[in-house]
Design a protein around this motif. Structure first.
Motif, PDB file in Angstrom:
ATOM      1  N   VAL A   4       0.838  -1.172  -0.024  1.00  0.00           N
ATOM      2  CA  VAL A   4       0.036  -0.004   0.080  1.00  0.00           C
ATOM      3  C   VAL A   4       0.920   1.219  -0.029  1.00  0.00           C
ATOM      4  CG1 VAL A   4      -1.778   1.333   1.300  1.00  0.00           C
ATOM      5  CG2 VAL A   4      -1.822  -1.259   1.198  1.00  0.00           C
ATOM      6  N   PRO A   5       0.832   2.388  -0.927  1.00  0.00           N
ATOM      7  CA  PRO A   5       1.465   3.353  -0.832  1.00  0.00           C
ATOM      8  C   PRO A   5       1.546   4.212   0.287  1.00  0.00           C
ATOM      9  CG  PRO A   5       0.127   3.120  -2.971  1.00  0.00           C
ATOM     10  CD  PRO A   5      -0.314   2.172  -1.964  1.00  0.00           C
ATOM     11  N   ALA A   6       2.511   4.751   0.722  1.00  0.00           N
ATOM     12  CA  ALA A   6       2.528   5.528   1.765  1.00  0.00           C
ATOM     13  C   ALA A   6       2.020   6.842   1.654  1.00  0.00           C
ATOM     14  CB  ALA A   6       4.028   5.836   2.399  1.00  0.00           C
ATOM     15  N   GLU A   7       1.781   7.548   0.518  1.00  0.00           N
ATOM     16  CA  GLU A   7       1.364   8.752   0.419  1.00  0.00           C
ATOM     17  C   GLU A   7      -0.105   8.605  -0.287  1.00  0.00           C
ATOM     18  OE1 GLU A   7       2.083  11.813   1.189  1.00  0.00           O
ATOM     19  OE2 GLU A   7       3.909  10.371   2.468  1.00  0.00           O
ATOM     20  N   PRO A   8      -1.166   9.402   0.069  1.00  0.00           N
ATOM     21  CA  PRO A   8      -2.568   9.245  -0.581  1.00  0.00           C
ATOM     22  C   PRO A   8      -2.565   9.409  -1.874  1.00  0.00           C
ATOM     23  CG  PRO A   8      -2.562  10.807   1.413  1.00  0.00           C
ATOM     24  CD  PRO A   8      -0.948  10.424   0.918  1.00  0.00           C
ATOM     25  N   VAL A   9      -3.206   8.531  -2.500  1.00  0.00           N
ATOM     26  CA  VAL A   9      -3.488   8.723  -4.093  1.00  0.00           C
ATOM     27  C   VAL A   9      -4.577   9.709  -4.454  1.00  0.00           C
ATOM     28  CG1 VAL A   9      -2.385   6.343  -4.737  1.00  0.00           C
ATOM     29  CG2 VAL A   9      -4.980   6.710  -4.431  1.00  0.00           C
ATOM     30  N   GLY A  10      -5.178  10.495  -3.549  1.00  0.00           N
ATOM     31  CA  GLY A  10      -6.346  11.006  -3.593  1.00  0.00           C
ATOM     32  C   GLY A  10      -7.502  11.014  -2.294  1.00  0.00           C
ATOM     33  N   ARG A  11      -8.397  11.954  -2.450  1.00  0.00           N
ATOM     34  CA  ARG A  11      -9.452  12.086  -1.631  1.00  0.00           C
ATOM     35  C   ARG A  11     -10.441  11.088  -1.667  1.00  0.00           C
ATOM     36  NH1 ARG A  11      -8.246  14.543   2.974  1.00  0.00           N
ATOM     37  NH2 ARG A  11     -10.693  15.425   3.336  1.00  0.00           N
ATOM     38  N   PHE A  12     -10.652  10.364  -0.708  1.00  0.00           N
ATOM     39  CA  PHE A  12     -11.943   9.231  -1.043  1.00  0.00           C
ATOM     40  C   PHE A  12     -13.280   9.765  -0.737  1.00  0.00           C
ATOM     41  CE2 PHE A  12     -14.664   5.869   1.025  1.00  0.00           C
ATOM     42  CZ  PHE A  12     -14.878   4.954  -0.121  1.00  0.00           C
ATOM     43  N   SER A  13     -14.145   9.855  -1.698  1.00  0.00           N
ATOM     44  CA  SER A  13     -15.377  10.552  -1.725  1.00  0.00           C
ATOM     45  C   SER A  13     -16.294   9.893  -0.814  1.00  0.00           C
ATOM     46  CB  SER A  13     -15.993  10.281  -3.211  1.00  0.00           C
ATOM     47  OG  SER A  13     -17.365  10.670  -3.111  1.00  0.00           O
ATOM     48  N   ASP A  14     -17.130  10.582   0.049  1.00  0.00           N
ATOM     49  CA  ASP A  14     -18.168   9.801   0.626  1.00  0.00           C
ATOM     50  C   ASP A  14     -19.678  10.002   0.081  1.00  0.00           C
ATOM     51  OD1 ASP A  14     -18.577  12.593   1.366  1.00  0.00           O
ATOM     52  OD2 ASP A  14     -18.929  12.249   3.345  1.00  0.00           O
ATOM     53  N   GLY A 263     -20.865  17.180 -24.100  1.00  0.00           N
ATOM     54  CA  GLY A 263     -21.117  17.914 -25.311  1.00  0.00           C
ATOM     55  C   GLY A 263     -22.582  18.748 -25.235  1.00  0.00           C
ATOM     56  N   THR A 264     -23.325  18.301 -24.285  1.00  0.00           N
ATOM     57  CA  THR A 264     -24.593  18.856 -24.084  1.00  0.00           C
ATOM     58  C   THR A 264     -24.526  20.205 -23.175  1.00  0.00           C
ATOM     59  OG1 THR A 264     -25.530  17.667 -22.416  1.00  0.00           O
ATOM     60  CG2 THR A 264     -25.412  16.902 -24.508  1.00  0.00           C
ATOM     61  N   ARG A 265     -25.863  21.013 -22.872  1.00  0.00           N
ATOM     62  CA  ARG A 265     -25.767  21.807 -22.005  1.00  0.00           C
ATOM     63  C   ARG A 265     -25.552  21.211 -20.526  1.00  0.00           C
ATOM     64  NH1 ARG A 265     -30.970  25.532 -20.844  1.00  0.00           N
ATOM     65  NH2 ARG A 265     -30.985  23.911 -18.857  1.00  0.00           N
ATOM     66  N   LEU A 266     -25.947  19.914 -20.521  1.00  0.00           N
ATOM     67  CA  LEU A 266     -25.961  19.601 -19.004  1.00  0.00           C
ATOM     68  C   LEU A 266     -24.704  18.809 -18.715  1.00  0.00           C
ATOM     69  CD1 LEU A 266     -29.551  17.674 -19.213  1.00  0.00           C
ATOM     70  CD2 LEU A 266     -29.105  19.976 -18.950  1.00  0.00           C
ATOM     71  N   ALA A 267     -23.687  18.975 -19.465  1.00  0.00           N
ATOM     72  CA  ALA A 267     -22.548  18.097 -19.211  1.00  0.00           C
ATOM     73  C   ALA A 267     -21.872  19.312 -18.175  1.00  0.00           C
ATOM     74  CB  ALA A 267     -21.499  18.390 -20.441  1.00  0.00           C
ATOM     75  N   GLY A 268     -21.306  18.212 -17.294  1.00  0.00           N
ATOM     76  CA  GLY A 268     -20.683  18.847 -15.903  1.00  0.00           C
ATOM     77  C   GLY A 268     -21.584  19.268 -14.906  1.00  0.00           C
ATOM     78  N   LEU A 269     -23.009  18.852 -14.956  1.00  0.00           N
ATOM     79  CA  LEU A 269     -23.766  19.161 -13.906  1.00  0.00           C
ATOM     80  C   LEU A 269     -23.526  17.876 -12.914  1.00  0.00           C
ATOM     81  CD1 LEU A 269     -27.242  20.204 -15.480  1.00  0.00           C
ATOM     82  CD2 LEU A 269     -25.551  21.598 -14.347  1.00  0.00           C
ATOM     83  N   PRO A 270     -23.979  18.212 -11.708  1.00  0.00           N
ATOM     84  CA  PRO A 270     -23.996  17.062 -10.598  1.00  0.00           C
ATOM     85  C   PRO A 270     -24.905  15.882 -11.137  1.00  0.00           C
ATOM     86  CG  PRO A 270     -24.352  19.021  -9.621  1.00  0.00           C
ATOM     87  CD  PRO A 270     -24.445  19.413 -11.140  1.00  0.00           C
ATOM     88  N   VAL A 307     -20.224   9.639  -9.818  1.00  0.00           N
ATOM     89  CA  VAL A 307     -21.151  10.434  -9.399  1.00  0.00           C
ATOM     90  C   VAL A 307     -21.108  11.380  -8.317  1.00  0.00           C
ATOM     91  CG1 VAL A 307     -22.924   9.029 -10.573  1.00  0.00           C
ATOM     92  CG2 VAL A 307     -22.435   8.624  -8.193  1.00  0.00           C
ATOM     93  N   ASP A 308     -22.056  12.135  -7.867  1.00  0.00           N
ATOM     94  CA  ASP A 308     -21.941  13.212  -6.815  1.00  0.00           C
ATOM     95  C   ASP A 308     -22.728  12.583  -5.703  1.00  0.00           C
ATOM     96  OD1 ASP A 308     -20.675  15.842  -7.749  1.00  0.00           O
ATOM     97  OD2 ASP A 308     -21.897  14.887  -9.642  1.00  0.00           O
ATOM     98  N   SER A 309     -23.469  11.508  -5.807  1.00  0.00           N
ATOM     99  CA  SER A 309     -24.368  10.726  -4.884  1.00  0.00           C
ATOM    100  C   SER A 309     -24.829   9.627  -5.545  1.00  0.00           C
ATOM    101  CB  SER A 309     -25.243  11.583  -4.236  1.00  0.00           C
ATOM    102  OG  SER A 309     -26.482  11.807  -4.923  1.00  0.00           O
TER     103      SER A 309
END
Length: 502
Positions: A4-14, A263-270, A307-309
């Motif tokens: 297991v790496p000693a340094e984080p590879v990122g934040r763990f999403s909840d 490519g749509t207007r909804l791209a990037g929304l939660p 996903v966001d949730s």
């Protein structure tokens, strides 16, 4: 051995605990429901809760009457206030779903579920808009604008299915959405509105929803859909059996909205998965099993990358879509049965609640995180065979080299599997009592406790060697805490009975 790496590879999403599902929200008026939700808030900490029926007849919001020769509508929030007050007192916020149609406003009499939620469009869209406006205005007045802005507002539920929206009429849904979304924004531009809350297998609705929103300049603040992996229902009395696709299929479904909306207007929304589970049936025994916890573990470990949730459907077996349950264990969606008996999937979530914010490693059978105080958690699970052709391996071995501080670590291990932390197994051995007596309930609560063990491990060159052998369908959480040994120098275990020092 996996290093297991000693340094984080990122934040763990909840994102896994951003929301949880519930039976129709009217059930929140009941004591057992509130007791169950309090337990989940304590052990897991879900932030939002979503369920059907906010505007259905059982909540009594839409109250037409005749006066002075004309039809008028009174909006009553007696039950709405009690339900939302109960949620907020328990520290959980609503994820509002606008539906189903009040019968006096409905254009037809088609209903769904034992409790008869009306699934037809409004016969008067202006009256529907007035209902939405009155409801949200009341909520803002009662709870404050800053608070209500944190409550997502979802328009309807699974309109792609004729069971939930008459004829699955997409054009009619778009009209409902447009009127509803503009009404929500008229109340306050900061309120968050979205949809289309589609079921699996209808991803083309996302494409057309994006086209409609752009063409009509309709407000959309988030995109929602549902995810399940079960096949057609094979009915038995008061239950079903179903085939299952691998759990990776849930993650594939989670990924779909962002892929399709590029490519749509909804791209990037939660993106909110406002329902997910293995089976979409509230009477499938798989929900009660240790298999189910092990099956879902990789989904909880990785779903937040997509996903966001993602909202587990549902938190409790207090759920009446197919009728009042006929037994304590009946295959209900809940993490808890009635009377708060915890299922293995409950413990999976409770274990997740003890993971840390720093992601160190993740694999097909493990998740390693770290807390700010240096404590490292390892969530591990045994592989399952979703086809049902085999019971899965008897044993599964996982060996990790874990980076930790100190000369030693204190190890705490909590486990559920077919035998441990599994009240369902005990209930079956008990003869499957439909309505367990008080003494039997005590036994079931006792059986639902996870197995726990504690020991110490040496740390060499900043690492502890963790060897885990998992039983069939086991989910285990191992917590490694650096320790400082404060045992006094005169302590002698051999002198407990007063013998002289050797």
């Amino acid at each position: 051995m996996i290093r297991v790496p000693a340094e984080p590879v990122g934040r763990f999403s909840d994102a896994w605990r951003a929301c949880v599902g519930t039976g129709r929200i009217e059930l929140a008026l009941r004591r057992d429901y509130q007791d169950s939700l309090a337990l989940l808030r304590r052990d897991i900490g879900f932030r939002h809760i979503r369920g059907h029926g906010l505007l259905s007849d059982g909540m009594g919001v839409h109250r037409p009457y005749d006066h002075e020769g004309g039809r008028r509508v009174h909006h009553s929030f007696t039950y709405v206030d009690q339900v939302l007050d109960a949620y907020l007192e328990l520290g959980i916020r609503p994820f509002l779903e606008l539906g189903f149609m009040p019968s006096e406003l409905a254009s037809g009499d088609r209903t769904v579920f034992w409790w008869r939620g009306n699934v037809t469009p409004p016969r008067d869209h202006r009256e529907w808009a007035a209902l939405v406006r009155a409801t949200l205005t009341h909520l803002v007045d009662r709870y404050g604008l800053d608070e209500v802005r944190t409550w997502p507002v979802e328009v309807w539920n699974e309109p792609n299915l004729p069971d939930f929206w008459e004829h699955a009429d997409e054009r009619a849904y778009h009209r409902l959405y447009e009127i509803t979304a503009h009404t929500v924004k008229d109340v306050d531009a900061g309120l968050q509105v979205g949809g289309p809350a589609i079921s699996p297998g209808a991803d083309d609705w996302l494409d057309r929803f994006a086209e409609f929103a752009e063409h009509r300049d309709v407000p959309v603040d988030f995109v929602s859909k549902h995810a399940y992996t079960s096949g057609p229902a094979q009915h038995v009395p008061f239950g079903v059996h179903q085939t299952l696709a691998p759990a990776a299929g849930l993650l594939d479904q989670f990924a779909t909205p962002r892929e399709r909306l590029k490519g749509t207007r909804l791209a990037g929304l939660p993106v909110h998965i406002t329902e997910f589970n293995s089976s979409y049936r509230p009477d499938n025994p798989v929900h009660d099993t240790a298999f189910h916890a092990a099956y879902l573990a990789p989904v909880l470990a990785s779903g937040g990358d997509l996903v966001d949730s993602f909202s587990y459907w549902t938190f409790s077996d207090m759920f009446e879509e197919a009728g009042v349950p006929t037994a304590l264990f009946h295959g209900g969606f809940g993490l808890l049965t009635h009377r708060q008996v915890r299922k293995p999937a409950y413990h999976l979530y409770a274990f997740m609640a003890r993971t840390g914010p720093d992601l160190l490693a993740r694999g097909d059978d493990h998740l390693v995180t770290r807390h700010p105080d240096g404590r490292v958690t390892v969530l591990a699970w045994a592989p399952v065979d979703p086809t049902g052709e085999t019971p899965g391996p008897d044993r599964h071995v996982l060996r990790l080299s874990v980076p930790v501080g100190g000369p030693e670590v204190f190890v705490r291990r909590s486990t559920v599997d077919e035998e441990r932390g599994n009240a369902y197994t005990t209930w079956r051995r008990m003869g499957s009592p439909r309505s367990p007596k008080a003494g039997q309930l005590d036994v079931l609560h006792e059986a639902s406790e996870p197995a726990r063990g504690h020991h110490r491990l040496p740390v060499r060159e900043g690492r502890a060697a963790l060897d885990l052998t998992l039983a069939r369908h086991e989910v285990t959480l191992v917590e490694l805490t650096p320790l400082t040994d404060e045992t006094p120098p005169w302590w002698d275990e051999g002198r407990l009975l007063g013998r002289e020092a050797s």
